[in-house]
Design a protein around this motif. Structure first.
Motif, short mmCIF file in Angstrom:
data_model
loop_
_atom_site.label_atom_id
_atom_site.label_comp_id
_atom_site.label_asym_id
_atom_site.label_seq_id
_atom_site.Cartn_x
_atom_site.Cartn_y
_atom_site.Cartn_z
N THR A 1 -11.52 -10.09 13.29
CA THR A 1 -12.50 -10.36 14.56
C THR A 1 -12.55 -8.75 14.30
OG1 THR A 1 -10.12 -9.86 15.54
CG2 THR A 1 -11.10 -12.61 14.89
N PRO A 2 -13.44 -8.14 15.24
CA PRO A 2 -13.38 -7.00 15.57
C PRO A 2 -12.41 -6.18 15.94
CG PRO A 2 -15.07 -7.88 16.49
CD PRO A 2 -13.99 -9.02 16.01
N LEU A 3 -11.62 -6.64 16.47
CA LEU A 3 -9.82 -5.79 16.66
C LEU A 3 -9.64 -4.96 15.60
CD1 LEU A 3 -7.75 -5.42 18.61
CD2 LEU A 3 -6.23 -7.35 17.68
N PHE A 4 -9.75 -5.45 14.62
CA PHE A 4 -8.99 -4.60 13.25
C PHE A 4 -9.96 -4.14 12.27
CE2 PHE A 4 -5.18 -6.98 14.89
CZ PHE A 4 -4.12 -5.40 15.15
N GLU A 5 -10.83 -4.19 12.73
CA GLU A 5 -12.05 -3.76 11.72
C GLU A 5 -11.85 -2.33 11.44
OE1 GLU A 5 -16.32 -4.57 13.46
OE2 GLU A 5 -15.55 -3.40 14.67
N SER A 6 -11.64 -1.34 12.44
CA SER A 6 -11.05 0.09 12.30
C SER A 6 -10.09 0.43 11.36
CB SER A 6 -11.55 1.10 13.58
OG SER A 6 -10.19 0.63 14.30
N VAL A 7 -9.24 -0.92 11.21
CA VAL A 7 -8.19 0.17 10.22
C VAL A 7 -8.27 -0.52 8.91
CG1 VAL A 7 -5.30 -1.12 10.50
CG2 VAL A 7 -6.15 -0.98 12.16
N ASP A 8 -7.99 0.35 7.94
CA ASP A 8 -8.49 0.57 6.89
C ASP A 8 -7.18 -0.85 5.98
OD1 ASP A 8 -10.37 1.35 6.09
OD2 ASP A 8 -8.93 3.69 5.80
N ALA A 9 -7.66 -1.68 4.57
CA ALA A 9 -6.81 -2.57 4.27
C ALA A 9 -5.26 -1.63 3.21
CB ALA A 9 -7.24 -3.60 3.35
N GLU A 10 -5.62 -1.12 3.10
CA GLU A 10 -4.96 -0.27 1.66
C GLU A 10 -4.51 1.16 2.74
OE1 GLU A 10 -3.98 -1.30 -0.88
OE2 GLU A 10 -5.82 -3.01 -0.56
N MET A 11 -3.39 1.40 2.26
CA MET A 11 -2.62 3.14 2.87
C MET A 11 -3.70 3.72 2.49
SD MET A 11 1.73 1.92 3.18
CE MET A 11 1.66 0.82 1.29
N ASN A 12 -3.71 5.10 3.18
CA ASN A 12 -3.60 6.10 3.09
C ASN A 12 -2.67 7.33 2.53
OD1 ASN A 12 -1.92 7.32 4.98
ND2 ASN A 12 -4.43 7.49 6.65
N GLU A 13 -2.43 8.68 1.95
CA GLU A 13 -1.81 9.03 1.46
C GLU A 13 -0.74 9.00 2.59
OE1 GLU A 13 0.57 11.08 -1.55
OE2 GLU A 13 -1.43 9.72 -1.58
N GLU A 14 -0.86 9.49 3.81
CA GLU A 14 0.48 9.88 4.48
C GLU A 14 0.52 8.26 5.01
OE1 GLU A 14 1.14 11.35 9.09
OE2 GLU A 14 -1.22 10.31 8.37
N GLU A 15 0.27 7.40 5.00
CA GLU A 15 0.82 6.08 5.24
C GLU A 15 1.95 5.39 4.40
OE1 GLU A 15 -2.18 4.12 7.82
OE2 GLU A 15 -2.41 3.84 6.04
N ARG A 16 1.02 6.22 2.79
CA ARG A 16 2.20 5.86 1.85
C ARG A 16 3.28 6.64 1.45
NH1 ARG A 16 2.45 2.15 -1.75
NH2 ARG A 16 0.39 1.57 -1.52
N LYS A 17 3.40 7.53 1.75
CA LYS A 17 4.70 9.11 1.57
C LYS A 17 5.18 8.24 3.07
CE LYS A 17 2.06 13.45 0.24
NZ LYS A 17 1.77 14.44 0.36
N LEU A 18 4.94 7.71 4.38
CA LEU A 18 6.51 7.20 5.20
C LEU A 18 6.51 5.98 4.77
CD1 LEU A 18 7.41 7.31 8.08
CD2 LEU A 18 4.76 5.79 8.12
N PHE A 19 6.19 4.98 4.16
CA PHE A 19 6.61 4.34 3.89
C PHE A 19 7.46 3.79 2.31
CE2 PHE A 19 5.81 0.48 -0.02
CZ PHE A 19 6.76 -0.86 0.30
N GLU A 20 7.00 5.09 1.59
CA GLU A 20 7.69 5.11 0.52
C GLU A 20 9.51 6.19 1.17
OE1 GLU A 20 5.45 7.69 -2.20
OE2 GLU A 20 4.83 5.70 -3.43
N SER A 21 9.93 6.41 2.20
CA SER A 21 10.82 7.50 2.63
C SER A 21 11.15 6.23 3.27
CB SER A 21 10.16 8.19 3.45
OG SER A 21 9.40 7.32 4.83
N THR A 22 10.91 4.61 3.31
CA THR A 22 11.88 4.02 4.09
C THR A 22 13.10 3.20 2.65
OG1 THR A 22 10.29 2.08 3.61
CG2 THR A 22 10.02 3.03 5.82
N ALA A 23 13.29 2.10 3.22
CA ALA A 23 14.63 1.45 2.24
C ALA A 23 13.62 0.29 1.49
CB ALA A 23 15.76 1.04 2.61
#
Length: 79
Positions: A51-73
């Motif tokens: 739906t339009p609620l999440f149309e502005s959210v990319d399906a893939e992680m950007n570099e900042e999101e990937r770094k944050l994810f990789e900092s988790t267990a």
């Protein structure tokens, strides 16, 4: 608010969850200092993905999101 929760906090919720948190934030503005406010998010956003609620959210992680994810267990274990 649902979009902000997904982007800033990693909380994937739908419209009712966003409304719940928005209301809790309003309560926090009026509550005495030191109060504890609980907001229970009643759903996930799975049914809103197409739906339009999440149309502005990319399906893939950007570099900042990937770094944050990789900092988790979980992120470290996925390598």
């Amino acid at each position: 608010t649902a979009i902000q929760l997904a982007r800033k906090e990693g909380i994937f919720c739908g419209i009712s969850g966003g409304a719940t948190v928005a209301t809790a934030l309003q309560v926090c503005q009026k509550a005495p200092q030191g109060s504890t406010v609980l907001a229970m998010i009643p759903d996930t956003a799975e049914r809103y993905l197409s739906t339009p609620l999440f149309e502005s959210v990319d399906a893939e992680m950007n570099e900042e999101e990937r770094k944050l994810f990789e900092s988790t267990a979980t992120g470290r274990d996925s390598k």
